[in-house]
Design an enzyme around this catalytic site. Structure first.
Site, short mmCIF file in Angstrom:
data_model
loop_
_atom_site.label_atom_id
_atom_site.label_comp_id
_atom_site.label_asym_id
_atom_site.label_seq_id
_atom_site.Cartn_x
_atom_site.Cartn_y
_atom_site.Cartn_z
N ARG A 150 0.86 -1.18 0.00
CA ARG A 150 0.00 0.00 0.00
C ARG A 150 0.90 1.23 0.00
O ARG A 150 2.07 1.17 0.42
CB ARG A 150 -0.89 0.03 1.24
N LYS A 174 -2.06 -1.96 8.10
CA LYS A 174 -3.22 -1.38 8.79
C LYS A 174 -3.25 -1.86 10.23
O LYS A 174 -2.97 -3.02 10.52
CB LYS A 174 -4.51 -1.79 8.07
N HIS A 246 -1.81 2.24 -6.19
CA HIS A 246 -2.48 1.01 -5.79
C HIS A 246 -2.61 0.04 -6.97
O HIS A 246 -2.77 -1.17 -6.76
CB HIS A 246 -3.87 1.34 -5.24
N ARG A 249 -0.11 -2.63 -6.71
CA ARG A 249 -0.48 -3.65 -5.73
C ARG A 249 -1.46 -4.65 -6.36
O ARG A 249 -1.32 -5.86 -6.20
CB ARG A 249 -1.10 -2.96 -4.51
N HIS A 272 -4.01 -8.97 3.96
CA HIS A 272 -5.47 -8.99 4.05
C HIS A 272 -5.90 -9.80 5.27
O HIS A 272 -5.39 -10.90 5.50
CB HIS A 272 -6.10 -9.63 2.80
N TYR A 281 -8.83 -11.43 -6.81
CA TYR A 281 -7.75 -11.57 -7.80
C TYR A 281 -7.79 -12.90 -8.54
O TYR A 281 -6.88 -13.23 -9.30
CB TYR A 281 -6.39 -11.40 -7.11
#
Length: 301
Positions: A150, A174, A246, A249, A272, A281
């Site tokens: 990110r 995150k 992004h 990514r 994730h 994906y």
């Protein structure tokens, strides 16, 4: 129970227990405040613990009538409200969850934009390698694409996060969650060139001493700077796609999955929390799927 206290306590919960970023937290609180403001508008005396499903439905109909909300906005607001009332349930402030049985509108599945390997090569070829910024930008693109980071993770990379001998970098994602991500030889090579020939020429500003990627004044790069770098390169080669940092990514994840990488491994590398986020994906092309069936199904050969 009054609205202001409930919202204040909920905000603290999101920050301290859920570890939400400021932007995400503000979005959640903003949606709850919209409900509170609507109740004031219609002169309702309902408190958070006395609201019913009909109240929420009336609120959503009002928003749609007044603001013509997109499906995604409706789904987001309902998600915010559901989280708020779940918090009230868990903290024994109410046994009622008026959002629980309200079904969010179905969102159309939008696949993320990706780049072909040739397009990434063309972007890199357009970089002016005679300047400090150009050589640094090459390293940035290699790390973005090679590690699937990110933007916030990239700009916060520090020198002590580099474990090149082991082939990994440490990333703070995150919620301040750390993970180790493999880094390829080309990305290592470009970062090493930048470290050996360029970064030491800049005197880091206070607070940026350990930051890997610095601007020409020695300060940490901002998110906007990374967006600008990518946009200018896309314009330089007349890419014809609306890309952002992004996009690299997304391209990393898509190329990994299409190449046969285990979905759990990709999930781990991307950071994730849920495998369902990574499953987007799996939008593999039909030729690749046919190839997989031909190669592995016992009844095809």
């Amino acid at each position: 129970m009054d609205w202001n206290t409930s919202i204040k306590d909920y905000s603290l919960y999101l920050r301290l227990e859920r570890g939400m970023s400021d932007n995400t937290l503000e979005a959640y609180i903003r949606d709850v405040r919209k409900l509170k403001d609507f109740l004031l508008l219609i002169e309702s005396t309902e408190k958070p613990n006395t609201l019913t499903r009909d109240d929420i439905m009336q609120f959503m109909m009002y928003l749609n009538k007044e603001f013509f909300l997109a499906t995604s906005s409706q789904a987001r607001i309902l998600s915010s409200l559901k989280s708020f009332f779940l918090y009230l349930n868990e903290t024994d402030q109410t046994e009622n969850n008026p959002v629980e049985l309200i079904e969010a509108p179905r969102l159309p599945k939008k696949l993320p934009d990706t780049l072909e390997v040739e397009e990434i090569d063309n972007l890199i070829a357009a970089i002016n390698h005679t300047t400090y910024e150009g050589r640094r930008n090459h390293a940035i693109i290699e790390v973005l694409y090679g590690c699937g980071l990110r933007v916030s993770e990239l700009i916060n990379l520090t020198l002590d996060c580099l474990y090149f001998e082991e082939g990994f970098i440490k990333v703070v994602g995150k919620g301040d969650k750390e993970r180790f991500v493999p880094i390829g030889e080309e990305a290592i090579h470009q970062v090493d060139l930048y470290l050996q020939n360029d970064r030491h020429t800049k005197t880091p500003k206070k607070g940026s001493e350990s930051i890997l990627f610095l601007n020409r004044r020695g300060a940490k790069l901002t998110r906007v700077m990374i967006f600008t770098i990518v946009k200018r390169l896309a314009e330089e080669i007349q890419l014809g796609k609306n890309i952002s940092p992004h996009t690299f990514r997304h391209s990393f994840a898509s190329h990994m999955v299409e190449g046969g990488a285990d979905l759990r491994a990709v999930q781990e590398m991307l950071g994730h929390e849920s495998i369902t986020t990574t499953e987007i994906y799996t939008h593999l092309n039909k030729d690749y799927l046919q190839q997989v069936v031909t190669e592995f199904h016992p009844r095809v050969n």
